[in-house]
Design an enzyme around this catalytic site. Structure first.
Site, mmCIF file in Angstrom:
data_model
loop_
_atom_site.group_PDB
_atom_site.id
_atom_site.type_symbol
_atom_site.label_atom_id
_atom_site.label_comp_id
_atom_site.label_asym_id
_atom_site.label_seq_id
_atom_site.Cartn_x
_atom_site.Cartn_y
_atom_site.Cartn_z
ATOM 1 N N HIS A 51 0.853 -1.196 0.000
ATOM 2 C CA HIS A 51 0.000 0.000 0.000
ATOM 3 C C HIS A 51 0.889 1.247 0.000
ATOM 4 O O HIS A 51 0.688 2.162 -0.811
ATOM 5 C CB HIS A 51 -0.920 0.011 1.224
ATOM 6 C CG HIS A 51 -1.555 1.358 1.490
ATOM 7 N ND1 HIS A 51 -2.533 1.893 0.670
ATOM 8 C CD2 HIS A 51 -1.322 2.287 2.455
ATOM 9 C CE1 HIS A 51 -2.879 3.084 1.134
ATOM 10 N NE2 HIS A 51 -2.156 3.362 2.217
ATOM 11 N N ASP A 111 7.526 21.300 -26.602
ATOM 12 C CA ASP A 111 7.401 19.982 -25.969
ATOM 13 C C ASP A 111 8.464 19.901 -24.891
ATOM 14 O O ASP A 111 9.121 20.902 -24.599
ATOM 15 C CB ASP A 111 7.594 18.849 -27.008
ATOM 16 C CG ASP A 111 6.933 17.546 -26.557
ATOM 17 O OD1 ASP A 111 7.288 17.045 -25.473
ATOM 18 O OD2 ASP A 111 6.070 17.030 -27.281
ATOM 19 N N SER A 147 13.221 5.858 -13.707
ATOM 20 C CA SER A 147 12.162 6.639 -14.335
ATOM 21 C C SER A 147 12.147 8.067 -13.782
ATOM 22 O O SER A 147 12.082 9.045 -14.534
ATOM 23 C CB SER A 147 10.816 5.953 -14.106
ATOM 24 O OG SER A 147 9.760 6.825 -14.395
ATOM 25 N N HIS A 200 13.084 11.606 3.867
ATOM 26 C CA HIS A 200 12.511 12.899 4.217
ATOM 27 C C HIS A 200 12.382 13.830 3.009
ATOM 28 O O HIS A 200 11.300 14.371 2.774
ATOM 29 C CB HIS A 200 13.179 13.596 5.396
ATOM 30 C CG HIS A 200 12.334 14.754 5.802
ATOM 31 N ND1 HIS A 200 11.250 14.637 6.632
ATOM 32 C CD2 HIS A 200 12.326 16.027 5.361
ATOM 33 C CE1 HIS A 200 10.624 15.790 6.706
ATOM 34 N NE2 HIS A 200 11.256 16.658 5.960
ATOM 35 N N TYR A 228 8.951 15.905 0.506
ATOM 36 C CA TYR A 228 8.836 17.190 -0.193
ATOM 37 C C TYR A 228 8.789 17.024 -1.698
ATOM 38 O O TYR A 228 8.249 17.868 -2.408
ATOM 39 C CB TYR A 228 9.957 18.125 0.271
ATOM 40 C CG TYR A 228 9.706 18.478 1.709
ATOM 41 C CD1 TYR A 228 8.746 19.432 2.038
ATOM 42 C CD2 TYR A 228 10.311 17.772 2.731
ATOM 43 C CE1 TYR A 228 8.433 19.694 3.349
ATOM 44 C CE2 TYR A 228 10.004 18.032 4.058
ATOM 45 C CZ TYR A 228 9.062 18.997 4.362
ATOM 46 O OH TYR A 228 8.732 19.242 5.664
ATOM 47 N N LYS A 265 4.423 30.130 3.067
ATOM 48 C CA LYS A 265 3.567 29.717 1.955
ATOM 49 C C LYS A 265 2.089 29.794 2.331
ATOM 50 O O LYS A 265 1.273 30.333 1.577
ATOM 51 C CB LYS A 265 3.930 28.304 1.498
ATOM 52 C CG LYS A 265 5.356 28.203 0.994
ATOM 53 C CD LYS A 265 5.662 26.837 0.447
ATOM 54 C CE LYS A 265 5.117 26.712 -0.937
ATOM 55 N NZ LYS A 265 6.106 26.912 -1.992
ATOM 56 N N ARG A 301 1.065 0.907 15.093
ATOM 57 C CA ARG A 301 0.768 0.735 13.665
ATOM 58 C C ARG A 301 1.322 -0.612 13.190
ATOM 59 O O ARG A 301 2.074 -1.259 13.901
ATOM 60 C CB ARG A 301 1.385 1.887 12.856
ATOM 61 C CG ARG A 301 2.889 1.957 12.949
ATOM 62 C CD ARG A 301 3.457 3.241 12.360
ATOM 63 N NE ARG A 301 3.431 3.246 10.907
ATOM 64 C CZ ARG A 301 4.312 3.896 10.143
ATOM 65 N NH1 ARG A 301 5.289 4.608 10.690
ATOM 66 N NH2 ARG A 301 4.223 3.864 8.834
HETATM 67 CU CU CU Z 1 10.825 13.466 7.826
#
Ligand code: CU
Length: 526
Positions: A77, A106, A169, A253, A257, A331, A450
């Site tokens: 998952h 392009d 990729s 980490h 982002y 932001k 978890r």
């Molecule tokens: Cu982190």
């Protein structure tokens, strides 16, 4: 481009039709569409896995799957949603929008672009094939921590190979994006005039090139530990399993982002459009995005407070992590200031953007909570962490992706989607998302771990709620599929400016009108 000129002097390329058109296409719009459809299919596959997890957790005791299969579900998952669904979705946006936004015909390397996409289906196939390997799929978690990965069956080798292919990729896609932005902007389109979406992808592409090889290194070391007698991650041979975690999170980490920054880019296009105002603080947005990217390299061990690092290390990673809240705050306040005194309207893209703004900020706050070492030691590996990153990944990245799809749908297809159903999709997603994940904060605070298929009786009610929410959320996404297909097949013809003047702002900087229809070939530039 080997164009043959007809009697009017227009260029005509030979275009294969049917399946071969999609296999051989070098058109950024075709490739963008394929990325988006691939991403949606993976989203459904990863979603079915999520629902398997939630079905098992509906009540205490084992009833749906066995623990090994449950662990495999959490592993795939995560891998499928991160690498198969979210990342390709934003690469799809990049393919569609970047050339049009900077006035390029392009992408810089159209054939490599084709290859970047067509590496994805084999990688997905490898992940799915691992379910049929002797020993079964790997139940190691998406982080693939040693030493468990060293002991798993051959399904793990397929997973490692898939990760390598996905990395190739991404790296090729990034090279393409950087080259396109740096070399192919139309005259007058300086970097600081680009729509902010282009900036977010320029920065993201550098992040990808920096960290995908690190992930490749981590899984390659795992591979050689498995088969070639090395002991990178084995204390018995002089190695250290914690080394794996350092390498993984040095990738992991920034990866957060890599997913979040293009989402910021989409939001930075949508909010100005539906506020009928230019983005507030454009320059500060560029610098804030770049700061977030740089800071993302120096905070990785906040995922590892419990491995036994020195207190001074814990303090450093805590303070460094808290620093990220500063540019992120810049932001959020810029988006709010963009809306301030704007002429707001609330079509589906704007609703998803506002959902993003509110819920992503909540995910940011729970991240700040987790950055506190003393708190994280308590919450590590609990459902609080699961709740936190799903606010970032689902209400953050996925909602931004929905905002983008609805926003650019008229431009991509030449048709309008059903606004009423789009809004219904938003409200169902918003409600069921919170039913699923908000309660998980409480489960985590109460100590529910978890990645465990069973739990103590006192967690039952919140787990039932969470599972009901998850199935509701999953069903709501079928509505999204219906809205898309209905819009593509029989939607009304889109006007040139579908958002009542709003999207002219989006193109303020564009020197030439953008090519409009999805199946139009790009103009031949001589
Ligand atoms: Cu982190």
């Amino acid at each position: 481009m080997s164009a043959v000129l007809d009697q009017h002097g227009h260029g005509h390329d030979h275009h294969p039709t049917g399946l071969m058109r999609w296999v051989t296409t070098t058109n950024h719009k075709d490739i963008g569409s394929m990325y988006l459809w691939f991403s949606f299919i993976m989203f459904l596959v990863g979603g079915v896995m999520a629902l398997t997890i939630r079905a098992e957790l509906f009540q205490p005791g084992l009833q749906v799957v066995n623990p090994e299969f449950f662990n495999a579900m959490t592993t795939y998952h995560g891998l499928i949603m991160v690498f198969g669904a979210i990342m390709p979705a934003f690469v799809g946006f990049a393919n569609w929008q970047l050339p049009m936004m900077i006035g390029a015909p392009d992408m810089a390397f159209p054939r490599m672009n084709n290859w970047s996409f067509w590496l994805l289906p084999p990688a997905a196939t490898l992940l799915i094939l691992s379910f049929f390997m002797p020993g079964g799929p790997a139940g190691v978690g998406w982080t693939m921590y040693a030493p468990l990965t060293v002991q798993q069956g051959p399904g793990m080798d397929l997973t490692i190979f898939a990760v390598h292919i996905l990395g190739m990729s991404s790296i090729m896609g990034s090279i393409n994006i950087i080259t396109t932005i740096l070399n192919m902007r139309a005259p007058g389109m300086t970097l600081m005039k680009m729509p902010l979406f282009c900036w977010t992808w320029l920065i993201t592409a550098y992040l990808l090139i920096a960290v995908m090889p690190v992930l490749a290194g981590a899984v390659t070391m795992t591979l050689t530990d498995r088969h070639f007698g090395t002991t990178f991650f084995s204390a018995a041979g002089g190695g250290d399993p914690v080394l794996y975690q350092h390498i993984f999170w040095f990738f992991g980490h920034p990866e957060v982002y890599i997913i979040a920054i293009p989402a910021f880019g989409v939001i930075s296009q949508v909010i100005p459009a539906f506020s009928r105002k230019p983005l507030f603080g454009y320059t500060s947005m560029v610098y804030a995005t770049a700061s977030i990217a740089i800071l993302s390299f120096i905070v990785w061990a906040h995922h590892m407070y419990t491995v036994g690092m020195p207190t001074v290390g814990q303090l450093y990673f805590m303070y460094a992590t808290m620093l990220i809240a500063v540019p992120t705050g810049v932001k959020v306040f810029n988006w709010l200031a963009t809306m301030w005194k704007g002429s707001l309207s609330f079509e589906t893209p704007m609703l998803f953007a506002l959902g993003f703004l509110f819920l992503f900020t909540m995910g940011g706050f729970s991240g700040l909570v987790l950055s506190l070492t003393a708190v994280d030691v308590q919450l590590h590996d609990t459902y609080y962490v699961v709740a936190h990153f799903h606010y970032v990944m689902v209400a953050g990245a996925l909602f931004a992706a929905f905002a983008g799809v609805y926003f650019w749908f008229p431009k991509w297809t030449g048709r309008m989607y059903d606004e009423k159903l789009g809004k219904l999709h938003f409200w169902l997603s918003l409600i069921f998302f919170n039913v699923t994940f908000f309660v998980q904060h409480f489960l985590g605070l109460a100590g529910m771990p978890r990645r465990i298929p069973d739990y103590a009786l006192q967690f039952t009610e919140f787990n039932m709620l969470s599972s009901i929410g998850a199935f509701g959320f999953g069903l709501s996404q079928l509505l999204f599929l219906y809205v898309m297909i209905k819009g593509i097949r029989s939607g009304e013809k889109a006007p040139q400016h579908p958002w009542e003047g709003a999207d002219t702002l989006e193109w303020t900087h564009l020197p030439t009108p953008a090519p409009y229809h999805s199946f139009e070939t790009p103009p031949v530039v001589k």
